[in-house]
Motif scaffolding. Structure first.
Motif, PDB file in Angstrom:
ATOM      1  N   TYR A 167       0.857  -1.194   0.000  1.00  0.00           N
ATOM      2  CA  TYR A 167       0.000   0.000   0.000  1.00  0.00           C
ATOM      3  C   TYR A 167       0.886   1.235   0.000  1.00  0.00           C
ATOM      4  N   ASP A 168       0.400   2.301  -0.619  1.00  0.00           N
ATOM      5  CA  ASP A 168       1.244   3.485  -0.772  1.00  0.00           C
ATOM      6  C   ASP A 168       1.442   4.254   0.526  1.00  0.00           C
ATOM      7  N   PHE A 169       0.677   3.943   1.554  1.00  0.00           N
ATOM      8  CA  PHE A 169       0.855   4.634   2.838  1.00  0.00           C
ATOM      9  C   PHE A 169       1.858   3.928   3.740  1.00  0.00           C
ATOM     10  N   VAL A 170       2.446   2.811   3.280  1.00  0.00           N
ATOM     11  CA  VAL A 170       3.335   1.993   4.102  1.00  0.00           C
ATOM     12  C   VAL A 170       4.800   2.264   3.756  1.00  0.00           C
ATOM     13  N   ASP A 171       5.595   2.507   4.788  1.00  0.00           N
ATOM     14  CA  ASP A 171       7.049   2.567   4.664  1.00  0.00           C
ATOM     15  C   ASP A 171       7.627   1.386   5.439  1.00  0.00           C
TER      16      ASP A 171
END
Length: 248
Positions: A167-171
Motif C-alpha cells: 500500500y502506498d501509505f506503508v514505509d
C-alpha cells in the motif's frame, strides 16, 4: 505403581518463540532427543541446534499420527501463533501425552500512555487522523490497517527482503535485533513517530520499543495475545520447563 520413562527422552518442541532455541540447546545438551515443529522456516540467523520440521496446524490427523512417536510435547510456539499451540495441545491430549506450554508474562498496562486492543483492526480504528504510526505487528497484519486514516504507517521488518510495500501509505523500516532503548528513541525521533502499535509479546527482547515510546511520551497500543486453551498447563520460565521434563 508408576514407572519412569527411559532416558534419553524423545521430546517434541513446538517452536517459534525466541526461547525455543535456548531450550533446545539445553535439552539436547542434557542428552535428550529433540525435534522441532514450526509453521514457518526459522528467522533467526542462528540455526536451531536440532532437526526442524515445517507442519500445518490444520492437518490434525497428521499431527496426531506423527506426534505419537514422542514422549512429551513442549510448546514454545510464538505468542501469536495460537493455531500451532491449540493444535499441538489438542493432539497431545488425544494421545495422552504430557504437554507443557512456556508463556512469558504479558507486559502490564502500567503507563497512562499504554492501552490494549484485541486485534490490529481494532487498533487501526483508534489511529488519529494524520498520525505517523510505527507498527511492529508483522507483514500479514497490513490488510488489517485498511482503511488507513493516518499519514504514514512505518512497519518494522527484522529480516531483509525486496518485497515492495503493498500500500502506498506503508514505509518499510528494516532493523536488526537485538534492539536497545536508546537507539529506538533516536529512531522514533528521526521518523517523527506519533503512535506505536505492537503486539504484547512480553519478555525483554521486544521491550525496548515500548520503553522508548514511554520515554518520549508517545501513545502505545498493545495488541492482546490470541486465546490459548484455558486448561493447558503452562510455566513462565525455562528453568521451570527443565524441571518439568526432569519429572517425566
Amino acid at each position: 505403581m508408576t514407572t519412569s520413562r527411559a532416558f534419553p527422552l524423545n521430546l517434541l518442541l513446538l517452536a517459534g518463540s525466541a526461547e525455543a532455541r535456548d531450550l533446545a540447546e539445553r535439552l539436547s545438551g542434557a542428552g535428550h532427543r529433540v525435534t522441532t515443529w514450526m509453521t514457518e522456516p526459522p528467522r533467526s540467523p542462528a540455526p536451531m541446534p536440532v532437526p526442524v520440521q515445517l507442519r500445518d496446524p490444520k492437518d490434525s490427523a497428521a499431527l496426531r499420527r506423527d506426534m505419537a512417536a514422542y514422549d512429551a510435547v513442549l510448546d514454545l510456539s510464538h505468542s501469536f501463533d495460537a493455531a500451532l499451540s491449540r493444535a499441538g495441545f489438542a493432539a497431545a491430549t488425544a494421545l495422552g501425552l504430557p504437554y507443557m506450554r512456556f508463556e512469558r508474562p504479558a507486559w502490564p498496562l502500567n503507563a497512562p500512555s499504554i492501552t490494549a486492543a484485541p486485534g490490529v483492526a481494532e487498533a487501526a480504528r483508534a489511529i488519529p487522523m494524520g498520525a505517523r504510526v510505527f507498527a511492529a505487528t508483522g507483514w500479514a497484519s497490513l490488510p488489517d490497517f485498511l482503511p488507513f486514516q493516518g499519514s504514514r504507517l512505518m512497519l518494522r521488518q527484522t529480516h531483509r527482503h525486496e518485497r515492495p510495500a503493498p500500500y502506498d501509505f506503508v514505509d518499510l523500516v528494516f532493523g536488526d535485533p537485538p534492539f536497545v532503548t536508546e537507539a529506538e528513541i533516536a529512531l522514533f525521533r528521526a521518523l517523527s513517530v506519533d503512535l506505536l502499535i505492537c503486539r504484547n509479546l512480553g519478555g525483554r527482547a521486544s521491550r525496548p520499543k515500548v520503553d522508548a515510546a514511554v520515554a518520549l511520551g508517545l501513545p502505545i497500543i498493545l495488541i492482546d495475545r490470541p486465546a490459548r486453551p484455558a486448561d493447558a498447563p503452562r510455566v513462565e520460565t525455562l528453568d521451570a520447563m527443565i524441571d518439568w521434563v526432569a519429572q517425566l
